[in-house]
Design a protein around this motif. Structure first.
Motif, PDB file in Angstrom:
ATOM      1  N   UNK A   1      -8.663  46.595  24.187  1.00  0.00           N
ATOM      2  CA  UNK A   1      -8.397  47.232  25.474  1.00  0.00           C
ATOM      3  C   UNK A   1      -7.702  46.309  26.466  1.00  0.00           C
ATOM      4  N   UNK A   2      -7.957  44.998  26.360  1.00  0.00           N
ATOM      5  CA  UNK A   2      -7.376  44.040  27.302  1.00  0.00           C
ATOM      6  C   UNK A   2      -6.524  43.043  26.536  1.00  0.00           C
ATOM      7  N   UNK A   3      -5.222  43.222  26.638  1.00  0.00           N
ATOM      8  CA  UNK A   3      -4.258  42.429  25.892  1.00  0.00           C
ATOM      9  C   UNK A   3      -4.233  40.986  26.383  1.00  0.00           C
ATOM     10  N   UNK A   4      -3.950  40.066  25.474  1.00  0.00           N
ATOM     11  CA  UNK A   4      -3.902  38.646  25.833  1.00  0.00           C
ATOM     12  C   UNK A   4      -2.802  38.366  26.846  1.00  0.00           C
TER      13      UNK A   4
ATOM     14  N   UNK B   1      -9.761  51.803  28.570  1.00  0.00           N
ATOM     15  CA  UNK B   1      -8.789  50.849  29.132  1.00  0.00           C
ATOM     16  C   UNK B   1      -8.121  51.395  30.391  1.00  0.00           C
ATOM     17  N   UNK B   2      -8.940  51.778  31.367  1.00  0.00           N
ATOM     18  CA  UNK B   2      -8.406  52.373  32.589  1.00  0.00           C
ATOM     19  C   UNK B   2      -9.085  51.777  33.818  1.00  0.00           C
ATOM     20  N   UNK B   3      -8.362  51.810  34.924  1.00  0.00           N
ATOM     21  CA  UNK B   3      -8.903  51.528  36.246  1.00  0.00           C
ATOM     22  C   UNK B   3      -8.266  52.531  37.206  1.00  0.00           C
TER      23      UNK B   3
ATOM     24  N   UNK C   1      -1.221  62.884  35.589  1.00  0.00           N
ATOM     25  CA  UNK C   1      -0.713  61.808  36.440  1.00  0.00           C
ATOM     26  C   UNK C   1      -1.791  60.770  36.711  1.00  0.00           C
ATOM     27  N   UNK C   2      -3.012  61.236  36.989  1.00  0.00           N
ATOM     28  CA  UNK C   2      -4.123  60.329  37.260  1.00  0.00           C
ATOM     29  C   UNK C   2      -4.397  59.457  36.036  1.00  0.00           C
ATOM     30  N   UNK C   3      -4.386  60.085  34.857  1.00  0.00           N
ATOM     31  CA  UNK C   3      -4.635  59.334  33.622  1.00  0.00           C
ATOM     32  C   UNK C   3      -3.581  58.250  33.415  1.00  0.00           C
ATOM     33  N   UNK C   4      -2.314  58.597  33.648  1.00  0.00           N
ATOM     34  CA  UNK C   4      -1.236  57.616  33.505  1.00  0.00           C
ATOM     35  C   UNK C   4      -1.400  56.495  34.521  1.00  0.00           C
ATOM     36  N   UNK C   5      -1.707  56.868  35.774  1.00  0.00           N
ATOM     37  CA  UNK C   5      -1.895  55.855  36.817  1.00  0.00           C
ATOM     38  C   UNK C   5      -3.069  54.941  36.499  1.00  0.00           C
ATOM     39  N   UNK C   6      -4.134  55.520  35.939  1.00  0.00           N
ATOM     40  CA  UNK C   6      -5.320  54.729  35.610  1.00  0.00           C
ATOM     41  C   UNK C   6      -5.023  53.724  34.508  1.00  0.00           C
ATOM     42  N   UNK C   7      -4.223  54.120  33.533  1.00  0.00           N
ATOM     43  CA  UNK C   7      -3.836  53.195  32.465  1.00  0.00           C
ATOM     44  C   UNK C   7      -2.907  52.110  33.005  1.00  0.00           C
ATOM     45  N   UNK C   8      -1.954  52.521  33.847  1.00  0.00           N
ATOM     46  CA  UNK C   8      -1.027  51.554  34.440  1.00  0.00           C
ATOM     47  C   UNK C   8      -1.756  50.561  35.338  1.00  0.00           C
TER      48      UNK C   8
END
Length: 288
Positions: free
Chosen positions: A78-81, A271-273, A34-41
């Motif tokens: 990692x950071x989409x336009x 690509x996470x925060x 869940x943390x990984x998904x939240x970090x990507x989102x």
């Protein structure tokens, strides 16, 4: 031997039971997912942080001056336009007096320079869009980054400054090159400024705050840190390691110099925060 075999069987049964039941181990695996998904989102979100900044030498006619500050777009795989497009659209909707950009427009690959310059060139502000360079711009191609940004109408300040006149009053706006590549020359950026006028400095790396304070800079805008990018908190309280991290984001002060460090737009390494969303900074300058 028989006893050892029975003991191994029991241990095996315990492990099987633990894995198949709702134990802390299984719960940890679920939480990690869940943390990984939240970090990507979270890396694809955008938050507008509105901050009032009291500045002693702010000319009276400039009380309420609104600055939009963007940094660390890191256009890359990692950071989409499209993420950067959203940041530009939100910034333009806020109709700022100035837009200031503080470096790291790309991460490593040259092919990402032109597209991000194209999007940042869509930024609009009453009194212009100004920028400085970051370490990743140098590690990619600083000359090409500068050329592409300026071709889109963005004023890139490389150890240079100019006097801005707004509402009949003026202040000194300057930018320095990046500290990590040992290109920073603050005296050159301040050359031509008056001792008693307000000075705003764009500097990618906040580490030069002490130097900025010595030279009488009123407000310094920086990025570079990504606010830590991943912040581990428990019940909303930062852990000890986070507390030890100085000048990671937000408004700080050294002598008479204030610095605002934005968390930035993009990501590096992964690509996470986590508990550190991408930020568009809206700074409102006030007389004090």
């Amino acid at each position: 031997m028989k006893r050892a075999g029975v003991q191994k069987l029991r241990i095996g049964q315990r492990i099987s039971k633990a894995v198949s039941s709702d134990t802390p181990l299984r719960s940890l695996a679920s939480n990690f997912s869940k943390v990984a998904k939240n970090a990507i989102d979270e890396a694809n979100t955008l938050v507008v942080e509105k901050v009032s900044v009291g500045v002693k030498r702010l000319p009276s006619n400039l009380d309420g001056l609104r600055i939009l500050h963007l940094s660390d777009t890191h256009h890359s795989p990692f950071t989409d336009i499209n993420h950067i497009k959203r940041a530009v659209a939100i910034t333009n909707e806020l109709k700022p007096d100035f837009v200031f950009l503080t470096g790291d427009y790309v991460s490593h690959e040259k092919q990402y320079i032109a597209p991000v310059a194209e999007e940042l060139g869509r930024l609009t502000a009453e009194n212009g869009v100004f920028a400085c360079l970051g370490n990743h711009d140098h590690w990619t191609d600083a000359d090409l980054v500068t050329e592409e940004l300026e071709a889109k109408g963005i004023n890139v300040l490389v150890n240079s400054g100019l006097r801005m006149s707004v509402n009949g009053q003026s202040f000194w706006l300057c930018g320095v090159d990046d500290h990590m590549v040992r290109q920073t020359d603050l005296p050159a950026a301040l050359a031509g400024s008056f001792p008693d006028e307000m000075k705003i400095l764009l500097a990618h790396n906040p580490v030069i705050l002490r130097q900025a304070a010595r030279y009488g800079v009123d407000l310094m805008l920086s990025g570079h840190t990504h606010g830590g990018q991943v912040k581990l908190k428990e019940n909303g309280v930062a852990g000890k390691s986070a507390l030890r991290r100085k000048l990671s984001s937000g408004l700080h002060k050294k002598r008479n110099t204030q610095i605002y460090i934005t968390r930035g737009i993009g990501t590096v390494v992964l690509p996470v925060r986590y508990q550190c969303p991408p930020e568009i900074s809206e700074l409102v300058l006030r007389c004090v």
